[in-house]
Design a protein around this motif. Structure first.
Motif, PDB file in Angstrom:
ATOM      1  N   LEU A  82       0.818  -1.217   0.000  1.00 34.61           N
ATOM      2  CA  LEU A  82       0.000   0.000   0.000  1.00 34.61           C
ATOM      3  C   LEU A  82       0.853   1.269   0.000  1.00 34.61           C
ATOM      4  O   LEU A  82       0.342   2.355  -0.187  1.00 34.61           O
ATOM      5  CB  LEU A  82      -0.915   0.029   1.227  1.00 34.61           C
ATOM      6  N   GLY A  83       2.167   1.104   0.258  1.00 37.66           N
ATOM      7  CA  GLY A  83       3.049   2.260   0.304  1.00 37.66           C
ATOM      8  C   GLY A  83       3.395   2.692   1.709  1.00 37.66           C
ATOM      9  O   GLY A  83       3.992   3.744   1.916  1.00 37.66           O
ATOM     10  N   ALA A  84       3.032   1.884   2.702  1.00 40.61           N
ATOM     11  CA  ALA A  84       3.306   2.223   4.104  1.00 40.61           C
ATOM     12  C   ALA A  84       4.785   2.036   4.430  1.00 40.61           C
ATOM     13  O   ALA A  84       5.485   1.244   3.809  1.00 40.61           O
ATOM     14  CB  ALA A  84       2.451   1.361   5.029  1.00 40.61           C
ATOM     15  N   ASN A  85       5.228   2.753   5.447  1.00 39.58           N
ATOM     16  CA  ASN A  85       6.611   2.712   5.911  1.00 39.58           C
ATOM     17  C   ASN A  85       6.697   1.769   7.109  1.00 39.58           C
ATOM     18  O   ASN A  85       6.709   2.202   8.252  1.00 39.58           O
ATOM     19  CB  ASN A  85       7.074   4.127   6.279  1.00 39.58           C
ATOM     20  N   VAL A  86       6.746   0.461   6.852  1.00 36.91           N
ATOM     21  CA  VAL A  86       6.838  -0.543   7.921  1.00 36.91           C
ATOM     22  C   VAL A  86       8.305  -0.628   8.342  1.00 36.91           C
ATOM     23  O   VAL A  86       9.157  -1.017   7.550  1.00 36.91           O
ATOM     24  CB  VAL A  86       6.313  -1.920   7.456  1.00 36.91           C
ATOM     25  N   VAL A  87       8.581  -0.252   9.606  1.00 36.12           N
ATOM     26  CA  VAL A  87       9.964  -0.211  10.084  1.00 36.12           C
ATOM     27  C   VAL A  87      10.338  -1.399  10.952  1.00 36.12           C
ATOM     28  O   VAL A  87      11.522  -1.660  11.161  1.00 36.12           O
ATOM     29  CB  VAL A  87      10.262   1.102  10.848  1.00 36.12           C
ATOM     30  N   ASP A  88       9.348  -2.140  11.461  1.00 35.56           N
ATOM     31  CA  ASP A  88       9.657  -3.268  12.330  1.00 35.56           C
ATOM     32  C   ASP A  88       8.492  -4.241  12.349  1.00 35.56           C
ATOM     33  O   ASP A  88       7.330  -3.832  12.430  1.00 35.56           O
ATOM     34  CB  ASP A  88       9.947  -2.784  13.759  1.00 35.56           C
ATOM     35  N   ILE A  89       8.819  -5.533  12.250  1.00 33.40           N
ATOM     36  CA  ILE A  89       7.840  -6.603  12.439  1.00 33.40           C
ATOM     37  C   ILE A  89       8.449  -7.550  13.461  1.00 33.40           C
ATOM     38  O   ILE A  89       9.554  -8.055  13.256  1.00 33.40           O
ATOM     39  CB  ILE A  89       7.547  -7.364  11.132  1.00 33.40           C
ATOM     40  N   SER A  90       7.754  -7.729  14.570  1.00 25.56           N
ATOM     41  CA  SER A  90       8.291  -8.586  15.626  1.00 25.56           C
ATOM     42  C   SER A  90       7.202  -9.497  16.175  1.00 25.56           C
ATOM     43  O   SER A  90       6.025  -9.347  15.851  1.00 25.56           O
ATOM     44  CB  SER A  90       8.883  -7.736  16.757  1.00 25.56           C
ATOM     45  N   THR A  91       7.631 -10.447  17.014  1.00 24.32           N
ATOM     46  CA  THR A  91       6.710 -11.395  17.629  1.00 24.32           C
ATOM     47  C   THR A  91       6.714 -11.176  19.133  1.00 24.32           C
ATOM     48  O   THR A  91       7.781 -11.095  19.744  1.00 24.32           O
ATOM     49  CB  THR A  91       7.135 -12.842  17.316  1.00 24.32           C
ATOM     50  N   SER A  92       5.535 -11.087  19.709  1.00 25.92           N
ATOM     51  CA  SER A  92       5.395 -10.923  21.147  1.00 25.92           C
ATOM     52  C   SER A  92       5.611 -12.268  21.846  1.00 25.92           C
ATOM     53  O   SER A  92       5.256 -13.312  21.316  1.00 25.92           O
ATOM     54  CB  SER A  92       4.000 -10.390  21.473  1.00 25.92           C
ATOM     55  N   GLN A  93       6.165 -12.216  23.037  1.00 31.98           N
ATOM     56  CA  GLN A  93       6.345 -13.426  23.836  1.00 31.98           C
ATOM     57  C   GLN A  93       5.016 -13.920  24.404  1.00 31.98           C
ATOM     58  O   GLN A  93       4.862 -15.099  24.685  1.00 31.98           O
ATOM     59  CB  GLN A  93       7.331 -13.162  24.992  1.00 31.98           C
ATOM     60  N   LYS A  94       4.066 -12.989  24.555  1.00 30.87           N
ATOM     61  CA  LYS A  94       2.753 -13.332  25.117  1.00 30.87           C
ATOM     62  C   LYS A  94       1.673 -13.205  24.045  1.00 30.87           C
ATOM     63  O   LYS A  94       1.681 -12.280  23.245  1.00 30.87           O
ATOM     64  CB  LYS A  94       2.401 -12.394  26.271  1.00 30.87           C
ATOM     65  N   VAL A  95       0.737 -14.144  24.056  1.00 31.28           N
ATOM     66  CA  VAL A  95      -0.413 -14.073  23.162  1.00 31.28           C
ATOM     67  C   VAL A  95      -1.373 -13.030  23.718  1.00 31.28           C
ATOM     68  O   VAL A  95      -1.626 -12.964  24.918  1.00 31.28           O
ATOM     69  CB  VAL A  95      -1.114 -15.448  23.043  1.00 31.28           C
TER      70      VAL A  95
END
Length: 147
Positions: A82-95
């Motif tokens: 879409l043209g977004a500026n995604v700077v970080d993708i991470s996984t949480s330790q907790k659901v």
């Protein structure tokens, strides 16, 4: 004929965009993702780009708190298209059971667009995080067709 795994959002966006194209400006092209040329890749990216999101260039962090691998990456690909500026993708330790969108500063087009697209109410936070917008995907969205 375009053979691609599209989300419902992608399909609707293409449908609305195609209705605004004049008949004398239409061309038919066959695209195979396995053999995607640089020109075809650029064409696909430009076709899906939301110019208002791209122009705002607001940083976005995605946190996958679903407990299911790959959900954050899926959303990241959609937002990047879409043209977004995604700077970080991470996984949480907790659901986390409920998905959230938080943003820093004044509300603008991007958080409002994300609210509508993801069906998650955005809330403002007072202290800036890694990014101006933080999307936490909870288990309520792990099977979504929005991305």
């Amino acid at each position: 004929l375009l053979m691609v795994d599209l989300t419902i959002f992608d399909t609707m966006r293409l449908m609305f965009l195609s209705k605004s194209v004049q008949t004398n400006n239409k061309a038919v092209d066959m695209i195979t993702l396995a053999k995607l040329s640089a020109a075809q890749s650029t064409l696909m990216d430009q076709s899906l780009t939301d110019q208002d999101i791209a122009t705002e260039n607001i940083s976005i962090q995605i946190i996958n708190a679903t407990g299911v691998s790959g959900v954050g990456l899926r959303l990241g690909k959609v937002l990047t298209s879409l043209g977004a500026n995604v700077v970080d993708i991470s996984t949480s330790q907790k659901v986390q059971s409920k998905s959230t969108i938080t943003y820093f500063g004044e509300s603008s087009y991007t958080p409002q667009r994300l609210e509508k697209m993801l069906a998650i109410t955005a809330t403002q936070f007072s202290k800036q995080q890694i990014a101006n917008i933080v999307i936490t995907i909870g288990s309520d969205k792990q099977n979504t067709t929005a991305f």
